[in-house]
Write an enzyme that holds these catalytic residues in place. Sequence first.
Site, short mmCIF file in Angstrom:
data_model
loop_
_atom_site.label_atom_id
_atom_site.label_comp_id
_atom_site.label_asym_id
_atom_site.label_seq_id
_atom_site.Cartn_x
_atom_site.Cartn_y
_atom_site.Cartn_z
N LEU A 16 43.36 40.33 44.68
CA LEU A 16 42.08 39.75 44.32
C LEU A 16 42.09 38.30 44.40
CD1 LEU A 16 40.11 40.87 41.34
CD2 LEU A 16 40.14 38.39 42.02
N TYR A 17 42.82 37.78 43.99
CA TYR A 17 42.91 36.12 43.98
C TYR A 17 43.17 35.68 45.68
CZ TYR A 17 43.81 36.42 39.22
OH TYR A 17 43.85 36.88 37.95
N ARG A 18 44.03 36.54 46.44
CA ARG A 18 44.01 36.13 47.61
C ARG A 18 42.84 36.39 48.53
NH1 ARG A 18 49.30 38.37 46.94
NH2 ARG A 18 48.79 40.37 47.99
#
Length: 177
Positions: free
Chosen positions: A147-149
């Site tokens: 998700l962060y990427r």
Amino acid sequence: MIDVLDRTAALAIAPELGEVFAAAFGAPGYDEEPDPGHFATDQLPTHADRDDFRLVAARSDGSVVGFAYGFTGQRGQWWSDRIANAVTPELADEWIGGHFEVVELAVRPDAQRNGLGAELMTALMAGLPHRRALLTTYSDDRPAPRLYRRLGWQLLVQDLGWGSALYGLDRGVPETR
Ligand SMILES: CC(C)(COP(=O)(O)OP(=O)(O)OC[C@H]1O[C@@H](n2cnc3c(N)ncnc32)[C@H](O)[C@@H]1OP(=O)(O)O)[C@@H](O)C(=O)NCCC(=O)NCCS
């Protein structure tokens, strides 16, 4: 619906947030023993006193199903100093101190995979003046690092030495502090 909560509003629902925290991190495969009481009476109140604390909460039928929070991190705080000691001096100088620190992101298992995690992160970061943001997450391949990427965070250190990865977001906005 996502609400932005300040210190007072977040502490008012601390037990409910603790239950979401425990459900998310206590799910099968997470190998954690989250303590909702510690979260509500110790961790959250400590962090709620930090500069620029903000918490975003997603509700469904009036109940919190997910939340994220952070604050302005500074040297001299436990997390900042631990990270600074684990990375190169150059990386520490560039990223640590005055950054926005994302501390927790949690969505109840029964509400996951509907885009709430991404919505919470976007709401948490919206309008912040900080140029740089930091977080630690799992080193292995899981929903959170994916998700962060997907949201543009860059991997700064794959393994800090205790199984956590360090991610940073350079938001490209002028420093205001
Ligand atoms: C990480 C976490 C917050 C993500 O929450 P979430 O609400 O499921 O997040 P999203 O729905 O935005 O994205 C998760 C996945 O669902 C997918 N998804 C989103 N909407 C979807 C939909 N409508 N249909 C199908 N899949 C969907 C996303 O593409 C993503 O897939 P991927 O993991 O295979 O890349 C949640 O898994 C969690 O609480 N985990 C335990 C605690 C944790 O790890 N916290 C972070 C610590 S650093």
